[in-house]
Design a protein around this motif. Structure first.
Motif, short mmCIF file in Angstrom:
data_model
loop_
_atom_site.label_atom_id
_atom_site.label_comp_id
_atom_site.label_asym_id
_atom_site.label_seq_id
_atom_site.Cartn_x
_atom_site.Cartn_y
_atom_site.Cartn_z
N ASN A 119 10.19 -6.10 74.25
CA ASN A 119 11.41 -6.36 73.48
C ASN A 119 11.15 -7.60 72.63
OD1 ASN A 119 12.88 -4.25 74.81
ND2 ASN A 119 13.15 -5.62 76.56
N GLU B 77 3.68 -9.64 63.29
CA GLU B 77 4.87 -8.83 63.52
C GLU B 77 4.48 -7.40 63.92
OE1 GLU B 77 7.80 -8.79 60.48
OE2 GLU B 77 7.88 -10.97 60.25
N ALA B 78 3.49 -6.84 63.22
CA ALA B 78 3.04 -5.48 63.54
C ALA B 78 2.50 -5.41 64.96
CB ALA B 78 1.98 -5.04 62.53
N GLY C 229 14.24 -3.29 72.47
CA GLY C 229 13.50 -2.81 71.32
C GLY C 229 13.12 -3.97 70.42
N ALA C 230 13.35 -3.78 69.13
CA ALA C 230 12.97 -4.82 68.15
C ALA C 230 14.17 -5.19 67.29
CB ALA C 230 11.83 -4.32 67.27
N ARG C 231 14.26 -6.47 66.97
CA ARG C 231 15.35 -7.00 66.14
C ARG C 231 14.75 -7.99 65.16
NH1 ARG C 231 19.68 -10.17 69.63
NH2 ARG C 231 17.77 -11.22 70.29
N HIS D 287 5.38 -5.22 67.36
CA HIS D 287 5.97 -3.88 67.41
C HIS D 287 5.11 -2.94 68.25
CE1 HIS D 287 9.29 -4.65 64.73
NE2 HIS D 287 8.50 -5.05 63.76
N GLU D 288 3.79 -3.09 68.16
CA GLU D 288 2.87 -2.23 68.92
C GLU D 288 2.84 -2.58 70.40
OE1 GLU D 288 -0.92 -2.82 67.15
OE2 GLU D 288 -0.32 -2.01 65.19
#
Length: 219
Positions: A141, A132-133, A203-205, A136-137
């Protein structure tokens, strides 16, 4: 509804097969990564991409022209005894997929993770959290879906726990954890993944168990 081109890893698995079928039924183009000899495990109408989920180089060049990537690869029937497998399979496949998808210009990455925090399955959660990290990096999307246990064919033993969940969800000190780590059904998961794919985020969801239970799919 816009018709999408979706690239899936783990498409022949417990969640992958019904998801591929649902996507095809809704008119989307599906390209699924499969091992040699596994092509017929999925319904007619999809495009088979022969490769190895543990070696992104084996399929990276075939990701385009898809614009959505769905990562479903993982150890079957996870348990605390499978820590080494989580590293070798879940981690390796996901990190390779993330790098390959970013290079391919994927517009939306959907990742099947797991609910956390939790008092058990620490090695499993650690691997999923690392992935997950990385997402995000990546700058892509991303939609991260976090079920705990998915009830369905061959995955029914937790039904015996439903009375305990019912009680814990009504006790103030345990209700949050009981809801976050609640059981979801296979149809609920397919609806959630369909909704995530057809409604990409910017973005992120993150979609947790309560949202998985509540989501519906528009026609």
């Amino acid at each position: 509804m816009e018709k999408l081109s979706v690239f899936i890893t783990g498409g022949t698995g417990y969640i992958g097969r019904p998801l591929v079928r649902a996507l095809l039924d809704r008119g989307h183009k599906v390209r699924a990564l499969v091992r040699p000899g596994s092509e017929k495990k999925l319904p007619a109408g999809y495009e088979a991409v022969i490769g190895n989920a543990l070696s992104a180089d084996s399929y990276a060049a075939r990701i385009p022209p898809s614009h959505t990537f769905v990562q479903l690869v993982g150890v079957a029937h996870p348990s605390p005894a499978k820590a080494a497998e989580f590293l070798a399979i879940d981690r390796t496949s996901a990190l390779g997929a993330i790098a390959a998808a970013k290079t391919a210009g994927i517009q939306h990455f959907v990742y099947l993770s797991v609910a956390h925090p939790a008092p058990m399955m620490k090695s499993y959660i650690a691997v999923r959290s690392e992935c997950e990290a990385k997402l995000h990096e990546s700058g892509m999307n991303v939609t991260i879906v976090r079920p705990w246990y998915v009830l369905g064919p061959g995955h029914r033993w937790p039904y015996a726990l439903l009375p305990m969940y019912w009680i814990c969800e009504r006790i103030p000190s345990t209700c949050d954890a009981a809801r976050r780590l609640g059981l979801v059904t296979l149809p609920q998961m397919i609806r959630t993944l369909l909704s995530a794919i057809e409604n990409p985020c910017v973005g992120a969801r993150i979609i947790e168990v309560p949202q998985i239970r509540a989501l519906t799919v528009s026609a």
